[in-house]
Design a protein around this motif. Structure first.
Motif, PDB file in Angstrom:
ATOM      1  N   PRO A 145      10.416 -19.968 -10.414  1.00 12.13           N
ATOM      2  CA  PRO A 145      10.329 -21.421 -10.617  1.00 12.13           C
ATOM      3  C   PRO A 145       9.675 -22.076  -9.408  1.00 12.13           C
ATOM      4  O   PRO A 145       9.460 -21.435  -8.379  1.00 12.13           O
ATOM      5  N   ARG A 146       9.371 -23.358  -9.516  1.00 14.53           N
ATOM      6  CA  ARG A 146       8.677 -24.039  -8.420  1.00 14.53           C
ATOM      7  C   ARG A 146       9.491 -24.012  -7.124  1.00 14.53           C
ATOM      8  O   ARG A 146       8.924 -23.873  -6.044  1.00 14.53           O
ATOM      9  N   VAL A 147      10.795 -24.175  -7.243  1.00 18.47           N
ATOM     10  CA  VAL A 147      11.646 -24.031  -6.062  1.00 18.47           C
ATOM     11  C   VAL A 147      11.886 -22.534  -5.868  1.00 18.47           C
ATOM     12  O   VAL A 147      12.731 -21.933  -6.501  1.00 18.47           O
ATOM     13  N   GLY A 148      11.117 -21.948  -5.001  1.00 20.85           N
ATOM     14  CA  GLY A 148      11.155 -20.514  -4.786  1.00 20.85           C
ATOM     15  C   GLY A 148       9.791 -19.868  -4.919  1.00 20.85           C
ATOM     16  O   GLY A 148       9.623 -18.687  -4.643  1.00 20.85           O
ATOM     17  N   ARG A 149       8.795 -20.656  -5.304  1.00 17.47           N
ATOM     18  CA  ARG A 149       7.482 -20.075  -5.592  1.00 17.47           C
ATOM     19  C   ARG A 149       6.716 -19.699  -4.335  1.00 17.47           C
ATOM     20  O   ARG A 149       6.024 -18.679  -4.311  1.00 17.47           O
ATOM     21  N   ALA A 150       6.797 -20.505  -3.287  1.00 16.03           N
ATOM     22  CA  ALA A 150       6.091 -20.152  -2.053  1.00 16.03           C
ATOM     23  C   ALA A 150       6.626 -18.840  -1.490  1.00 16.03           C
ATOM     24  O   ALA A 150       5.874 -18.004  -0.993  1.00 16.03           O
ATOM     25  N   LEU A 151       7.948 -18.655  -1.582  1.00 16.74           N
ATOM     26  CA  LEU A 151       8.523 -17.383  -1.152  1.00 16.74           C
ATOM     27  C   LEU A 151       8.032 -16.253  -2.048  1.00 16.74           C
ATOM     28  O   LEU A 151       7.697 -15.165  -1.570  1.00 16.74           O
ATOM     29  N   GLY A 152       7.975 -16.509  -3.359  1.00 11.12           N
ATOM     30  CA  GLY A 152       7.484 -15.495  -4.288  1.00 11.12           C
ATOM     31  C   GLY A 152       6.065 -15.068  -3.957  1.00 11.12           C
ATOM     32  O   GLY A 152       5.750 -13.877  -3.933  1.00 11.12           O
ATOM     33  N   PHE A 153       5.207 -16.045  -3.676  1.00  9.40           N
ATOM     34  CA  PHE A 153       3.836 -15.701  -3.327  1.00  9.40           C
ATOM     35  C   PHE A 153       3.753 -15.087  -1.930  1.00  9.40           C
ATOM     36  O   PHE A 153       2.856 -14.288  -1.649  1.00  9.40           O
ATOM     37  N   GLY A 154       4.669 -15.481  -1.041  1.00  8.03           N
ATOM     38  CA  GLY A 154       4.729 -14.814   0.247  1.00  8.03           C
ATOM     39  C   GLY A 154       5.037 -13.339   0.081  1.00  8.03           C
ATOM     40  O   GLY A 154       4.441 -12.484   0.743  1.00  8.03           O
ATOM     41  N   LEU A 155       5.932 -13.028  -0.838  1.00  5.65           N
ATOM     42  CA  LEU A 155       6.232 -11.628  -1.140  1.00  5.65           C
ATOM     43  C   LEU A 155       5.038 -10.948  -1.808  1.00  5.65           C
ATOM     44  O   LEU A 155       4.772  -9.767  -1.570  1.00  5.65           O
ATOM     45  N   TRP A 156       4.325 -11.707  -2.651  1.00  3.57           N
ATOM     46  CA  TRP A 156       3.131 -11.145  -3.301  1.00  3.57           C
ATOM     47  C   TRP A 156       2.124 -10.660  -2.271  1.00  3.57           C
ATOM     48  O   TRP A 156       1.436  -9.646  -2.483  1.00  3.57           O
ATOM     49  N   THR A 157       2.020 -11.361  -1.154  1.00  3.17           N
ATOM     50  CA  THR A 157       1.043 -10.969  -0.131  1.00  3.17           C
ATOM     51  C   THR A 157       1.410  -9.650   0.526  1.00  3.17           C
ATOM     52  O   THR A 157       0.599  -9.119   1.298  1.00  3.17           O
ATOM     53  N   PHE A 158       2.596  -9.125   0.251  1.00  2.00           N
ATOM     54  CA  PHE A 158       2.877  -7.756   0.685  1.00  2.00           C
ATOM     55  C   PHE A 158       1.870  -6.794   0.062  1.00  2.00           C
ATOM     56  O   PHE A 158       1.717  -5.673   0.534  1.00  2.00           O
ATOM     57  N   GLY A 159       1.176  -7.230  -1.011  1.00  2.22           N
ATOM     58  CA  GLY A 159       0.132  -6.394  -1.603  1.00  2.22           C
ATOM     59  C   GLY A 159      -1.077  -6.281  -0.698  1.00  2.22           C
ATOM     60  O   GLY A 159      -1.287  -5.257  -0.047  1.00  2.22           O
ATOM     61  N   PRO A 160      -1.894  -7.373  -0.593  1.00  2.99           N
ATOM     62  CA  PRO A 160      -3.069  -7.268   0.282  1.00  2.99           C
ATOM     63  C   PRO A 160      -2.720  -7.075   1.741  1.00  2.99           C
ATOM     64  O   PRO A 160      -3.347  -6.278   2.440  1.00  2.99           O
ATOM     65  N   VAL A 161      -1.707  -7.817   2.227  1.00  3.04           N
ATOM     66  CA  VAL A 161      -1.341  -7.693   3.639  1.00  3.04           C
ATOM     67  C   VAL A 161      -0.589  -6.390   3.880  1.00  3.04           C
ATOM     68  O   VAL A 161      -0.833  -5.681   4.863  1.00  3.04           O
ATOM     69  N   GLY A 162       0.332  -6.061   2.967  1.00  2.00           N
ATOM     70  CA  GLY A 162       1.086  -4.821   3.125  1.00  2.00           C
ATOM     71  C   GLY A 162       0.198  -3.593   3.057  1.00  2.00           C
ATOM     72  O   GLY A 162       0.418  -2.610   3.769  1.00  2.00           O
ATOM     73  N   ALA A 163      -0.836  -3.640   2.203  1.00  5.10           N
ATOM     74  CA  ALA A 163      -1.764  -2.517   2.132  1.00  5.10           C
ATOM     75  C   ALA A 163      -2.502  -2.346   3.452  1.00  5.10           C
ATOM     76  O   ALA A 163      -2.711  -1.228   3.933  1.00  5.10           O
ATOM     77  N   ASN A 164      -2.900  -3.477   4.042  1.00  7.33           N
ATOM     78  CA  ASN A 164      -3.558  -3.409   5.348  1.00  7.33           C
ATOM     79  C   ASN A 164      -2.622  -2.856   6.411  1.00  7.33           C
ATOM     80  O   ASN A 164      -3.003  -2.000   7.212  1.00  7.33           O
ATOM     81  N   PHE A 165      -1.394  -3.375   6.427  1.00 13.52           N
ATOM     82  CA  PHE A 165      -0.429  -2.926   7.431  1.00 13.52           C
ATOM     83  C   PHE A 165      -0.123  -1.439   7.251  1.00 13.52           C
ATOM     84  O   PHE A 165      -0.078  -0.673   8.221  1.00 13.52           O
ATOM     85  N   LEU A 166       0.075  -1.043   6.002  1.00 13.90           N
ATOM     86  CA  LEU A 166       0.391   0.354   5.728  1.00 13.90           C
ATOM     87  C   LEU A 166      -0.773   1.267   6.102  1.00 13.90           C
ATOM     88  O   LEU A 166      -0.584   2.298   6.765  1.00 13.90           O
ATOM     89  N   ALA A 167      -1.985   0.860   5.717  1.00  9.56           N
ATOM     90  CA  ALA A 167      -3.144   1.680   6.021  1.00  9.56           C
ATOM     91  C   ALA A 167      -3.370   1.787   7.523  1.00  9.56           C
ATOM     92  O   ALA A 167      -3.635   2.873   8.053  1.00  9.56           O
ATOM     93  N   ALA A 168      -3.260   0.651   8.234  1.00 12.15           N
ATOM     94  CA  ALA A 168      -3.466   0.666   9.684  1.00 12.15           C
ATOM     95  C   ALA A 168      -2.366   1.450  10.380  1.00 12.15           C
ATOM     96  O   ALA A 168      -2.623   2.232  11.306  1.00 12.15           O
ATOM     97  N   GLY A 169      -1.108   1.243   9.942  1.00 18.31           N
ATOM     98  CA  GLY A 169       0.004   1.951  10.575  1.00 18.31           C
ATOM     99  C   GLY A 169      -0.049   3.448  10.342  1.00 18.31           C
ATOM    100  O   GLY A 169       0.161   4.241  11.274  1.00 18.31           O
ATOM    101  N   VAL A 170      -0.331   3.848   9.093  1.00 14.04           N
ATOM    102  CA  VAL A 170      -0.412   5.274   8.780  1.00 14.04           C
ATOM    103  C   VAL A 170      -1.578   5.919   9.529  1.00 14.04           C
ATOM    104  O   VAL A 170      -1.457   7.019  10.078  1.00 14.04           O
ATOM    105  N   ALA A 171      -2.717   5.211   9.576  1.00 16.17           N
ATOM    106  CA  ALA A 171      -3.871   5.760  10.286  1.00 16.17           C
ATOM    107  C   ALA A 171      -3.576   5.923  11.772  1.00 16.17           C
ATOM    108  O   ALA A 171      -3.906   6.957  12.377  1.00 16.17           O
TER     109      ALA A 171
END
Length: 449
Positions: A145-171
């Motif tokens: 819902p709208r109250v909670g959506r910014a957090l939801g999208f913040g978690l969504w960024t674990f995709g593009p950002v998390g992929a970068n972090f995971l790739a950089a950390g693993v490398a």
């Protein structure tokens, strides 16, 4: 167990759910979206191995930039062509298929031996990203819902950002173990991606079309959303309502210009650190991983505060001011030796400021789309994907043209100007600056503008 078995069977036999998800079901569905997004975004995570991959392929920096840029544009074109189908047919088919194909493509990087092979694999990954990214953003809106959506999208960024972090950390951790063999990274991540794709295929779900056509402001309304959904007659709207909206285009173009420095860091971050500041490839990847970790943390924190105050534009503008000040300082570091510990601090600060500017914008954008029509989220996010990938692809293609002609500082100045333009275009979005919005009258109302 007699009660649970049929319930579990229904879950696996149906792709749509007709009750608004709450509690652990909501959390579980968001987790599926996040990990699917990590898999889809891994297609772009070549930056940690670029310092060792490019010499192997005999690719110049200019050639690499052109390939990254042009294949990124393909993602945007695919998103725009398919966008309306995310709203008509749901999102999960595209997500499940996309994550599986991406895992195979990641494995296939091991078989790349020349530039043509590299281009072919990149094209496949680009097509899949163009399908998955707008589908996953639509799902985040559907499940929050709208109250909670910014957090939801913040978690969504674990995709593009998390992929970068995971790739950089693993490398950073494993490249020395494999004597800097870049193929090792794609075996490791391909294995992870394949396992995740199977889990996503079995567990991801769509909201029913009636539920997708609802505006849900808070968890109290979530209880009645299913009842309202039964009364919905129109679950599909004309995509041109989005395409003709000037404020949607302004918001989409603005955030992409703001994120030019983010895209630069995604594609070239470790390469930039190793080229300009002379860090070894593994150390450059490790330093870059702190950028992504700090970015993730700031997205969660600012998401919580933004949801509490419901002030999306204010937080986004604070991020603009912070990044403008930082970029002025960041450009002046070029040519000066920086100890690794100090560089970690600088890159972490950059990640925090970008998170502040981006996370609340995602909630703002989805809410502006809802105000046009709640059934057009997939179309709206596909439009953003198109703008993002075309502009980011063009930027990636010309990055090293600018760098070769005028130096690294010239390109960072381009990024700085993009941040300023975003600050101006932010004023086109609908939403309060300083006063928490009152609950609009009419539960689940639909408006067109």
């Amino acid at each position: 167990m007699a009660v649970e078995a049929p319930r579990m069977a229904r879950w696996f036999s149906r792709r749509d759910i007709d009750i608004y998800p709450r509690g652990w079901i909501q959390v579980g569905l968001l987790v599926m979206v996040i990990i699917a997004n990590i898999v889809a975004n891994y297609e772009g995570e070549l930056a940690p191995v670029a310092p060792v991959l490019l010499p192997y392929l005999k690719l110049t920096l200019l050639g690499y930039g052109l390939i990254v840029g042009l294949t990124t544009m393909v993602s945007g074109i695919v998103s725009l062509l398919v966008g309306a189908r995310f709203d008509r047919y749901g999102r999960t088919f595209f997500v499940a298929l996309g994550t599986f194909v991406t895992s195979i493509a990641v494995f296939s990087m091991v078989l790349v031996h020349n530039t043509l092979d590299f281009i072919m694999v990149r094209l496949i990954m680009a097509v899949i990203l163009g399908l998955v990214l707008p589908a996953t953003t639509g799902l985040v809106r559907d499940f929050t819902p709208r109250v909670g959506r910014a957090l939801g999208f913040g978690l969504w960024t674990f995709g593009p950002v998390g992929a970068n972090f995971l790739a950089a950390g693993v490398a950073g951790a494993t490249l020395p173990l494999f004597h800097d063999a870049w193929q090792s990274q794609f075996v490791i991540m391909g294995s992870v991606c394949f396992i995740i794709s199977i889990a996503v295929a079995f567990l991801i779900r769509d909201l029913s079309p009636g539920l997708r056509a609802q505006i849900v402001h808070n968890h109290t309304e979530a209880q009645t959303a299913a009842l309202r959904a039964r009364e919905v007659k129109e679950t599909v709207a004309d995509p041109r309502l989005v395409y003709r909206s000037g404020r949607i285009w302004a918001l989409a173009v603005g955030i992409v210009l703001f994120l030019l420095v983010y895209y630069f860091t995604t594609a070239f971050g470790p390469l930039y650190l190793s080229t300009v500041f002379k860090y070894p490839a593994a150390e450059a990847a490790s330093i870059a991983s702190y950028f992504w970790l700090a970015n993730l943390g700031s997205l969660i924190v600012v998401g919580l505060v933004s949801d509490w105050l419901q002030l999306r534009k204010l937080f986004s503008f604070i991020g603009v001011i912070g990044v403008v000040v930082f970029m002025f300082f960041w450009v002046r570091l070029i040519g000066h030796p920086v100890p690794p510990s100090t560089m970690i601090l600088y890159t972490s600060l950059q990640g925090v400021l970008l998170g502040i500017g981006f996370g609340p914008w995602m909630a703002l954008y989805s809410e502006n789309l809802e105000d046009i029509h709640p059934a057009l989220q997939g179309t709206g996010w596909a439009l953003w994907s198109f703008v993002q990938y075309v502009l980011a692809g063009f930027a990636g293609a010309i990055t090293f043209l600018v760098v070769t002609g005028a130096g690294w500082a010239a390109w960072l100045d381009v990024c700085w100007v993009g941040v300023v333009v975003y600050g101006v275009l932010l004023f086109f979005g609908r939403g309060p600056w300083f006063h928490r919005p009152d609950r609009p009258s009419g539960i689940g109302r639909q408006s067109v503008s």
